[in-house]
Scaffold this motif. Sequence first.
Motif, PDB file in Angstrom:
ATOM      1  N   GLU A  54      -0.243 -28.667 -21.023  1.00 29.28           N
ATOM      2  CA  GLU A  54       0.964 -29.399 -20.639  1.00 29.28           C
ATOM      3  C   GLU A  54       1.786 -29.788 -21.865  1.00 29.28           C
ATOM      4  OE1 GLU A  54       2.325 -33.466 -18.248  1.00 29.28           O
ATOM      5  OE2 GLU A  54       0.254 -32.742 -18.133  1.00 29.28           O
ATOM      6  N   GLU A  55       1.091 -30.252 -22.907  1.00 31.78           N
ATOM      7  CA  GLU A  55       1.775 -30.621 -24.146  1.00 31.78           C
ATOM      8  C   GLU A  55       2.493 -29.422 -24.754  1.00 31.78           C
ATOM      9  OE1 GLU A  55       0.494 -31.901 -28.684  1.00 31.78           O
ATOM     10  OE2 GLU A  55      -0.858 -32.329 -27.011  1.00 31.78           O
ATOM     11  N   MET A  56       1.829 -28.255 -24.730  1.00 28.59           N
ATOM     12  CA  MET A  56       2.433 -27.046 -25.296  1.00 28.59           C
ATOM     13  C   MET A  56       3.585 -26.544 -24.432  1.00 28.59           C
ATOM     14  SD  MET A  56      -0.832 -24.998 -26.881  1.00 28.59           S
ATOM     15  CE  MET A  56      -1.933 -25.291 -25.501  1.00 28.59           C
ATOM     16  N   ALA A  57       3.457 -26.724 -23.136  1.00 31.74           N
ATOM     17  CA  ALA A  57       4.556 -26.333 -22.247  1.00 31.74           C
ATOM     18  C   ALA A  57       5.802 -27.158 -22.547  1.00 31.74           C
ATOM     19  CB  ALA A  57       4.128 -26.518 -20.788  1.00 31.74           C
ATOM     20  N   ASN A  58       5.613 -28.438 -22.872  1.00 28.18           N
ATOM     21  CA  ASN A  58       6.746 -29.291 -23.240  1.00 28.18           C
ATOM     22  C   ASN A  58       7.391 -28.810 -24.538  1.00 28.18           C
ATOM     23  OD1 ASN A  58       6.353 -30.943 -21.010  1.00 28.18           O
ATOM     24  ND2 ASN A  58       5.002 -32.354 -22.107  1.00 28.18           N
ATOM     25  N   SER A  59       6.555 -28.387 -25.490  1.00 30.23           N
ATOM     26  CA  SER A  59       7.090 -27.870 -26.751  1.00 30.23           C
ATOM     27  C   SER A  59       7.903 -26.607 -26.510  1.00 30.23           C
ATOM     28  CB  SER A  59       5.949 -27.570 -27.735  1.00 30.23           C
ATOM     29  OG  SER A  59       5.272 -28.753 -28.092  1.00 30.23           O
ATOM     30  N   PHE A  60       7.407 -25.718 -25.663  1.00 32.02           N
ATOM     31  CA  PHE A  60       8.143 -24.500 -25.318  1.00 32.02           C
ATOM     32  C   PHE A  60       9.479 -24.862 -24.689  1.00 32.02           C
ATOM     33  CE2 PHE A  60       4.466 -22.223 -26.395  1.00 32.02           C
ATOM     34  CZ  PHE A  60       4.685 -20.855 -26.276  1.00 32.02           C
ATOM     35  N   ALA A  61       9.457 -25.844 -23.790  1.00 33.27           N
ATOM     36  CA  ALA A  61      10.678 -26.242 -23.096  1.00 33.27           C
ATOM     37  C   ALA A  61      11.724 -26.786 -24.055  1.00 33.27           C
ATOM     38  CB  ALA A  61      10.350 -27.285 -22.023  1.00 33.27           C
ATOM     39  N   GLN A  62      11.270 -27.519 -25.090  1.00 28.22           N
ATOM     40  CA  GLN A  62      12.208 -28.064 -26.078  1.00 28.22           C
ATOM     41  C   GLN A  62      12.952 -26.956 -26.824  1.00 28.22           C
ATOM     42  OE1 GLN A  62      10.043 -30.697 -28.662  1.00 28.22           O
ATOM     43  NE2 GLN A  62       9.476 -32.109 -27.007  1.00 28.22           N
ATOM     44  N   TYR A  63      12.320 -25.800 -26.915  1.00 25.86           N
ATOM     45  CA  TYR A  63      12.948 -24.662 -27.592  1.00 25.86           C
ATOM     46  C   TYR A  63      13.608 -23.704 -26.600  1.00 25.86           C
ATOM     47  CZ  TYR A  63      10.921 -25.967 -32.070  1.00 25.86           C
ATOM     48  OH  TYR A  63      10.605 -26.626 -33.224  1.00 25.86           O
ATOM     49  N   ILE A  65      12.196 -22.087 -24.159  1.00 20.07           N
ATOM     50  CA  ILE A  65      11.352 -20.915 -23.936  1.00 20.07           C
ATOM     51  C   ILE A  65      10.561 -21.114 -22.647  1.00 20.07           C
ATOM     52  CG2 ILE A  65       9.518 -19.467 -24.891  1.00 20.07           C
ATOM     53  CD1 ILE A  65      10.271 -20.699 -27.652  1.00 20.07           C
ATOM     54  N   HIS A  66      10.545 -20.086 -21.817  1.00 18.98           N
ATOM     55  CA  HIS A  66       9.816 -20.164 -20.555  1.00 18.98           C
ATOM     56  C   HIS A  66       8.325 -19.996 -20.838  1.00 18.98           C
ATOM     57  CE1 HIS A  66       8.431 -19.186 -16.490  1.00 18.98           C
ATOM     58  NE2 HIS A  66       9.591 -19.689 -16.053  1.00 18.98           N
ATOM     59  N   CYS A  67       7.572 -21.084 -20.671  1.00 16.26           N
ATOM     60  CA  CYS A  67       6.160 -21.096 -21.051  1.00 16.26           C
ATOM     61  C   CYS A  67       5.339 -20.099 -20.230  1.00 16.26           C
ATOM     62  CB  CYS A  67       5.588 -22.502 -20.908  1.00 16.26           C
ATOM     63  SG  CYS A  67       3.871 -22.669 -21.479  1.00 16.26           S
ATOM     64  N   GLU A  68       5.486 -20.125 -18.907  1.00 15.90           N
ATOM     65  CA  GLU A  68       4.679 -19.252 -18.055  1.00 15.90           C
ATOM     66  C   GLU A  68       4.927 -17.775 -18.365  1.00 15.90           C
ATOM     67  OE1 GLU A  68       2.269 -20.136 -16.063  1.00 15.90           O
ATOM     68  OE2 GLU A  68       2.613 -22.225 -16.638  1.00 15.90           O
ATOM     69  N   LYS A  69       6.133 -17.465 -18.787  1.00 15.91           N
ATOM     70  CA  LYS A  69       6.493 -16.067 -19.051  1.00 15.91           C
ATOM     71  C   LYS A  69       5.955 -15.589 -20.390  1.00 15.91           C
ATOM     72  CE  LYS A  69      10.520 -13.028 -19.407  1.00 15.91           C
ATOM     73  NZ  LYS A  69      12.005 -12.938 -19.316  1.00 15.91           N
ATOM     74  N   HIS A  70       5.970 -16.464 -21.402  1.00 17.10           N
ATOM     75  CA  HIS A  70       5.680 -16.015 -22.764  1.00 17.10           C
ATOM     76  C   HIS A  70       4.383 -16.555 -23.362  1.00 17.10           C
ATOM     77  CE1 HIS A  70       9.527 -14.033 -23.303  1.00 17.10           C
ATOM     78  NE2 HIS A  70      10.159 -15.111 -22.883  1.00 17.10           N
ATOM     79  N   PHE A  71       3.752 -17.536 -22.715  1.00 18.01           N
ATOM     80  CA  PHE A  71       2.640 -18.222 -23.364  1.00 18.01           C
ATOM     81  C   PHE A  71       1.478 -17.282 -23.704  1.00 18.01           C
ATOM     82  CE2 PHE A  71      -1.221 -20.869 -23.438  1.00 18.01           C
ATOM     83  CZ  PHE A  71      -0.853 -21.746 -24.451  1.00 18.01           C
ATOM     84  N   ASN A  72       1.028 -16.473 -22.729  1.00 19.24           N
ATOM     85  CA  ASN A  72      -0.108 -15.581 -22.975  1.00 19.24           C
ATOM     86  C   ASN A  72       0.208 -14.554 -24.062  1.00 19.24           C
ATOM     87  OD1 ASN A  72      -1.748 -16.835 -21.079  1.00 19.24           O
ATOM     88  ND2 ASN A  72      -1.089 -15.503 -19.413  1.00 19.24           N
TER      89      ASN A  72
END
Length: 247
Positions: A54-63, A65-72
């Motif tokens: 969740e914390e990393m998803a927030n960091s992605f959102a600040q930039y 960046i779509h977390c679910e799409k790019h995280f893996n």
Amino acid sequence: MATKYSLKVYRYISFQRFCELLFHQELALVNPSKWPDQYETFVVRTLKNLQHREEMANSFAQYGIHCEKHFNSFIETIQAITDDMFCLCFSRSKDAEVMWNAYNYDNHAVMIRTSVDKLLELDSDSLSIFRVQYDLDRPCLETLLNNTTFTDDGIVLYDGDEIIRHKRKCFKYENEMRLVGSSFCTVPHRINDGILYLPIKDISYFVERVMVHPLADDGYVALIRKMCMHFGIKFWGRSKIYEFKGM
């Protein structure tokens, strides 16, 4: 004043490593996964820890960046870069008591001196070197995201060294610089068991000075002196940091 590339750097090593350096005439760069400090691969471990998702998803959102799409894909990219990363650590501290204590080797520690430019000359097209930052208490994910471009075609990380640039403050005494290469180094080399070996053409040119532990016995000092004479390396003798010089 020394420039970045003429900067002198030091490595405190065991007698075995010293012998391997001189007789094999090659530098051994190690994959970070082989280092005992698990914080060296802090970024990879954090990304794989679902508790931080969740914390990393927030960091992605600040930039943006779509977390679910790019995280893996981001994790796979970081892991691939780390798996192909080989490093060797040096100190900017000459004849430092704290380093002699940390790397004692039963009073048989050897300090060698070389320079940044001589390190990079081993493979000028592929190697990089940087100063370690002792700030691992600060978030590193944001720094990585700042150095990454996400597209539909893939992910590009512009500064892979950022993955291992940060250490905990308790290691600040090491005053460390890191030499980094990969399996794509252009000079002839071999890789075995997570270690990349870079050949040294002229060991007497590469190793500028040698010093031994301040508590080394006379017989050991004499042995290192003979080895330096054989290889044409200047010997600084035994460290004098404990000798009384008067008031």
